[in-house]
Design a protein around this motif. Structure first.
Motif, mmCIF file in Angstrom:
data_model
loop_
_atom_site.group_PDB
_atom_site.id
_atom_site.type_symbol
_atom_site.label_atom_id
_atom_site.label_comp_id
_atom_site.label_asym_id
_atom_site.label_seq_id
_atom_site.Cartn_x
_atom_site.Cartn_y
_atom_site.Cartn_z
ATOM 1 N N TYR A 143 11.992 8.853 -16.887
ATOM 2 C CA TYR A 143 11.712 8.832 -18.326
ATOM 3 C C TYR A 143 11.913 7.449 -18.935
ATOM 4 O O TYR A 143 11.167 7.029 -19.817
ATOM 5 C CB TYR A 143 12.612 9.854 -19.026
ATOM 6 C CG TYR A 143 12.363 9.981 -20.512
ATOM 7 C CD1 TYR A 143 11.077 10.124 -21.014
ATOM 8 C CD2 TYR A 143 13.421 9.976 -21.408
ATOM 9 C CE1 TYR A 143 10.841 10.253 -22.364
ATOM 10 C CE2 TYR A 143 13.195 10.090 -22.777
ATOM 11 C CZ TYR A 143 11.895 10.226 -23.249
ATOM 12 O OH TYR A 143 11.669 10.347 -24.589
ATOM 13 N N ALA A 198 3.667 10.462 -18.234
ATOM 14 C CA ALA A 198 4.343 11.755 -18.120
ATOM 15 C C ALA A 198 4.039 12.600 -19.352
ATOM 16 O O ALA A 198 3.775 12.077 -20.429
ATOM 17 C CB ALA A 198 5.833 11.535 -17.985
ATOM 18 N N SER A 210 2.992 21.059 -19.050
ATOM 19 C CA SER A 210 4.067 20.308 -18.390
ATOM 20 C C SER A 210 5.457 20.715 -18.866
ATOM 21 O O SER A 210 6.449 20.370 -18.236
ATOM 22 C CB SER A 210 3.900 18.805 -18.633
ATOM 23 O OG SER A 210 2.682 18.388 -18.127
ATOM 24 N N TYR A 254 6.994 2.098 -14.133
ATOM 25 C CA TYR A 254 7.126 3.535 -13.907
ATOM 26 C C TYR A 254 7.467 3.830 -12.446
ATOM 27 O O TYR A 254 6.853 3.273 -11.544
ATOM 28 C CB TYR A 254 5.814 4.231 -14.292
ATOM 29 C CG TYR A 254 5.510 4.093 -15.765
ATOM 30 C CD1 TYR A 254 6.092 4.934 -16.686
ATOM 31 C CD2 TYR A 254 4.651 3.102 -16.228
ATOM 32 C CE1 TYR A 254 5.834 4.812 -18.050
ATOM 33 C CE2 TYR A 254 4.386 2.970 -17.584
ATOM 34 C CZ TYR A 254 4.980 3.815 -18.487
ATOM 35 O OH TYR A 254 4.720 3.676 -19.828
ATOM 36 N N GLN A 311 8.565 13.597 -10.653
ATOM 37 C CA GLN A 311 8.205 13.223 -12.029
ATOM 38 C C GLN A 311 8.453 11.722 -12.203
ATOM 39 O O GLN A 311 9.191 11.117 -11.417
ATOM 40 C CB GLN A 311 9.048 14.015 -13.032
ATOM 41 C CG GLN A 311 10.545 13.713 -12.938
ATOM 42 C CD GLN A 311 11.389 14.524 -13.912
ATOM 43 O OE1 GLN A 311 10.887 15.054 -14.870
ATOM 44 N NE2 GLN A 311 12.693 14.614 -13.648
ATOM 45 N N TYR A 312 7.857 11.160 -13.243
ATOM 46 C CA TYR A 312 8.118 9.745 -13.525
ATOM 47 C C TYR A 312 9.440 9.616 -14.265
ATOM 48 O O TYR A 312 9.735 10.433 -15.146
ATOM 49 C CB TYR A 312 6.982 9.146 -14.370
ATOM 50 C CG TYR A 312 5.706 9.021 -13.581
ATOM 51 C CD1 TYR A 312 5.552 7.998 -12.655
ATOM 52 C CD2 TYR A 312 4.690 9.949 -13.712
ATOM 53 C CE1 TYR A 312 4.400 7.899 -11.894
ATOM 54 C CE2 TYR A 312 3.531 9.859 -12.958
ATOM 55 C CZ TYR A 312 3.399 8.833 -12.049
ATOM 56 O OH TYR A 312 2.256 8.733 -11.287
ATOM 57 N N HIS A 330 5.930 7.254 -23.238
ATOM 58 C CA HIS A 330 5.681 7.276 -21.793
ATOM 59 C C HIS A 330 4.209 7.607 -21.614
ATOM 60 O O HIS A 330 3.761 8.649 -22.083
ATOM 61 C CB HIS A 330 6.560 8.357 -21.157
ATOM 62 C CG HIS A 330 6.736 8.209 -19.687
ATOM 63 N ND1 HIS A 330 5.686 8.199 -18.815
ATOM 64 C CD2 HIS A 330 7.849 8.075 -18.926
ATOM 65 C CE1 HIS A 330 6.145 8.056 -17.580
ATOM 66 N NE2 HIS A 330 7.454 7.972 -17.623
#
Lengths: 604, 312
Positions: A73, A578, A62, A78, A70-71, A575
């Motif tokens: 941060y 991610a 990643s 989320y 993307q999620y 997180h």
């Protein structure tokens, strides 16, 4: 020459040969260079997205490969935000067509696979190529099932690849109706039926990251060790099984650090770098450390930036009330508790002639286990007790699930249920077999714990300790009567938990319980096409209740990870969904340099 | 001597064939099919079939030119063991691991042999004294304390607490730096059993008539011990030493794991854990071949150190 001298001469020669047989030195940290130091608990098997199967490969890949989305941060709950995509996806009213535009000016890293060694611009076709590789049966990707029966024409493409004799015969220029690229910056995905997790599972999962065909053609089977991506970092050195070093990708376009988060983030310093261009670090190094003792020592020496607390060092790190010990405070170490989207259980094989047909027996076992003692004894009272299958951090978690009493420890009720179960069985329940997926001290203690509680209500249990492959083979062949296992969610959606009970995924699929309930299956198929909504969450809760009522497993705990972080490690916000997070992290080099002095002072 | 060596080399052919047959039976027939593990979660039967095709698990076991046994045989003779489950060529894994493993085991081995033989001579000379008893007690203690305890203790005090050595492998360390402590621990743990063995060998020799004769003639102890006793004790020492050399190739699992040395001990155990038969097979085969070769070397050495042994 005397014998002794001869022997010494031979010994010195062999020694010199042995030492010269290895690479002498690895890279060193330059002055002022910002290097993130991490530990990995297991070896990296592949750096090719289509072969990713575990979180370790996900973590490293990643940083190199990017996805369309993307999620965020910092924000919770989320939420998805664009990464390679230029804006949010356009989804048709019938939810069957999704159009994504990708950013212009995104370049692959420089690599010898490209003309003149210079990375070319990312095109929409690279995404389609990545998906086709997963679909190509010759690739042998273990990730096909995630996209099977979803995209129009993709399954036909897979069937076509089955007809090819060799991998080289597969024609990747064949058109797929459901994966169109009207121009180099647009991807149109057509679905067989609505797929609510489309963005999470297809466009935010690095397993489906865009791939440069030139790289795959150039490196062939060795592509597993030559990742060529568009991400903030690129591979510098991978000494397999030992360490992996990534350096900044000079072709990376730069990405601003998020300028908003959730309440409390500004106070915690998570917004100090808002708007600054990432990545901050020059290098990221992962060292494979499978034993907890050396990893713990390295963390205390300041050679690792963060570390989860090993079981054996709990007392050194935390007090009885799970707060940092004075020693940790003096070292300026911070504590973060991270709730995992995971559930661990004692599973029952529903195809077993004794357990499968006797719900009362399964319920007797379920109520015989004291989960509170279990969590206290094994996890220092730091894990959450599982009252159901869905983990508490999921939006569909049922806040009333505890009150329903499915996880209640009630030995008297268990004994009553067992008496009833024996009546149903037509006599005393024979000795039950429990398969444990390891032979280590932890599994032996865990097995002994379960046996003790089952014995207490009058059940005889034989615990079988085996290594992971043997356990896996036993469960896959539906040969385990009872088994200790666990599972988690890869996206913020409870579907991953519930899919373990869908009858089409019987072992060797993820339904290790071989559980079948037509009503559950009906609801599961219904939720597959409903987008996230109060209605779907309600359906998830109903499905969870069906499972709890049928009792194919006794749910035990949800993992909570306790992470210690040195105070020089900035922007370290946990997180759980991610993985490409190194770009956000920053080191306060001055503080890190002062740490050895602090250690010496404290030792004195 | 040449005829002897050729004859012994010819003997190795059925031995190697036997090893190949045994490993094939163990890993293919007993071990079972690992296609499902390669295929991953929720794999379709087609994927499993494709994996079987790719890895050749669908071929006949014995009676065909492309049978699994013939492939197994060919791969061993050509040292092309195919790709491991993680798709890396097996031979690359072995080449990468052999250096770190030997960097650890070779100095450790020679350290143990040199120290144990020297001390055994001394202890044998001082037999019956308090030093002999102390040495014996230490040997028994060294053999009784678990290997892991030495590692945990050594890593905690020498590396973490006193900072004399690095705790773990790091890319910016040279090999001598990160193997020094594991070698030291390996030597200390290996001394107990080796010293006891060599002490027994030396004591047997010390009781021999020629030693008494040598002392009676007025030879000094140094000359008797190093010129006569050591020379006559060479046969058991050679047997112990030369036959142990092939196993150095296998590395040391615990030391490699605790100190992050990416060697072959680690590789082997990991392969067993993940049922990576190609790696296990390659390692077993290479170890067997090395064992046969070093067995031959041992026999040749016997003749070199002992004139009573002839090649006939």
């Amino acid at each position: 020459m005397k014998y002794g001298e001869k022997i010494a001469g031979v010994a010195v020669t062999v020694l010199a040969l042995a030492l010269s047989g290895c690479k002498d030195k690895g890279p060193s940290e330059g002055p002022g260079e910002m290097v993130l130091h991490h530990a990995l608990n297991a070896k990296i098997k592949s750096l090719d997205p289509v072969f990713i199967q575990d979180e370790y490969c996900l973590t490293v890949c990643s940083q190199i490969f990017e996805t369309f989305y993307q999620y965020h941060y910092l924000k919770r709950p989320y939420q998805l935000v664009p990464l390679l995509a230029d804006g949010i996806p356009e989804i048709s009213d019938d939810k069957l067509t999704c159009t994504v535009r990708i950013k212009k000016g995104v370049y692959f890293q420089d690599d010898e696979c490209f003309s003149e060694g210079r990375g070319r611009e990312l095109r929409a076709g690279d995404f389609v190529y990545g998906i086709k590789r997963t679909a190509d049966i010759k690739t042998l990707s273990p990730n096909w099932t995630y996209i099977e029966n979803k995209i129009v024409g993709l399954d036909e493409f897979r069937n076509y690849t089955k007809t090819c004799k060799n991998a080289a015969d597969v024609d990747y220029s064949r058109k797929i109706e459901g994966l169109q690229t009207p121009d180099d910056y647009t991807v149109v995905i057509k679905l067989e039926r609505p797929w609510p997790q489309l963005v999470d599972n297809l466009m935010a999962d690095v397993r489906n990251a865009p791939m440069a065909k030139e790289a795959v053609d150039y490196y062939g089977k060795d592509i597993i060790a030559h990742p060529v991506g568009t991400g903030p970092f690129m591979l510098k050195e991978w000494r397999r099984g030992s360490y992996i070093e990534l350096v900044r990708n000079p072709n990376f376009r730069g990405e601003p650090y998020p300028d908003e988060g959730e309440p409390g983030d500004a106070e915690a310093g998570y917004l100090d770098d808002a708007g600054k261009i990432m990545p901050f670090a020059d290098k990221v190094v992962w060292t494979v450390i499978e034993e907890s003792q050396p990893a713990w020592f390295l963390f205390l020496q300041g050679k690792l930036d963060a570390k989860t607390i090993p079981k054996d060092n709990w007392d050194e790190a935390l007090t009885a009330s799970n707060e940092l010990t004075p020693k940790m405070r003096q070292l300026n170490i911070h504590l973060l508790a991270v709730k995992d989207p995971s559930t661990f259980y004692l599973g029952f094989n529903m195809q077993d002639p004794i357990l499968g047909k006797n719900k009362t027996l399964r319920r007797a076992i379920n109520h015989s286990i004291d989960r509170e003692t279990f969590v206290k004894l094994f996890f220092n009272d730091a894990y959450d007790i599982a009252h159901g299958v869905i983990a508490p951090i999921m939006a569909s978690y049922n806040p009333d699930i505890e009150k329903m009493g499915y996880s209640r420890y009630d030995p008297d009720r268990s004994k009553e249920l067992l008496a009833e179960a024996e009546r149903i069985h037509g006599g005393k329940i024979p000795t039950l077999k429990l398969a444990m997926q390891g032979t280590s001290t932890f599994y032996r203690q865990f097995g002994a714990f379960l046996k003790r509680y089952l014995n207490a209500i009058g059940l005889e249990v034989e615990v079988e300790y085996m290594d992971w492959p043997t356990f896996q083979a036993k469960v896959n062949k539906r040969g385990a009567q009872m088994f200790a296992g666990g599972g988690g969610a890869g996206i913020p959606d409870a579907q991953d938990f519930l899919s373990q009970f869908y009858s089409k995924y019987w072992a060797p699929g993820s339904n290790h319980f071989n559980y079948l309930n037509p009503e559950f299956d009906r609801l599961y198929e219904k939720t597959e096409v409903i987008p996230d909504s109060p209605e779907r969450r309600e359906l998830y809760r109903n499905m969870e209740l069906i499972v709890l009522e049928d009792c194919p497993a006794a749910f035990l705990d949800h993992r909570v990870r306790y992470v210690l972080v040195h105070d020089w490690y900035k922007n370290y916000k946990p997180h759980v969904f991610a993985y490409g997070l190194s770009k956000y992290r920053r080191i306060n080099l001055k503080k890190r340099e002062e740490y050895p002095k602090l250690l010496k002072t404290l030792e004195k | 001597m040449t005829a002897y060596i050729i004859r012994r080399l010819l003997y190795t052919i059925p031995i190697v064939f036997g090893v190949l047959l045994l490993t094939f039976v163990l890993f293919t027939l007993v071990g079972g099919d690992i296609s499902m593990e390669i295929a991953g979660k929720n794999a379709t039967p087609e994927t499993i079939a494709e994996i079987r095709e790719e890895y050749g698990f669908n071929k006949p076991l014995f009676f065909s030119w492309d049978s699994q046994f013939i492939r197994h045989f060919k791969s061993a003779l050509t040292f092309d063991f195919g790709r491991a489950l993680d798709r890396e060529p097996v031979i690359d894994k072995i080449k990468r691991g052999v250096g770190p493993s030997l960097a650890l085991t070779v100095p450790m081995f020679f350290g143990i042999v040199i120290i144990a033989v020297s001390l055994s001579l001394l202890v044998a000379f001082l037999r019956g004294t308090v030093w002999d008893v102390v040495a014996l007690v230490l040997c028994v203690a060294g053999m009784s304390i678990p290997y892991l305890s030495f590692i945990l203790f050594g890593q905690y005090f020498f590396a973490y607490k006193w900072g004399l050595f690095p705790v773990f492998f790091s890319p910016d360390l040279s090999i001598p730096q990160y193997v020094a402590l594991p070698i030291l621990i390996g030597i200390v743990t290996g001394l107990g059993s080796n010293l006891r063995f060599y002490r027994t060998v030396m004591l047997d020799e010390m009781r021999a008539d020629y030693v008494r004769t040598a002392f009676a003639k007025g030879l000094d102890a140094r000359r008797v011990l190093f010129k006569h006793v050591l020379k006559n004790a060479m046969i058991p020492i050679l047997t112990q030493v030369v036959l142990a050399i092939p196993f150095l190739f296998l590395g040391s699992l615990l030391l490699e794991r605790f100190f992050g040395i990416p060697g072959l001990g680690y590789l082997m155990v990991e392969a067993i854990g993940s049922r990576d038969y190609r790696v296990i097979n390659a390692m077993t085969y290479i170890s067997a071949v090395l064992f046969v070769i070093f067995n031959l070397i041992t026999d040749i050495c016997y003749a070199l150190v002992d004139p009573r042994v002839s090649f006939d």
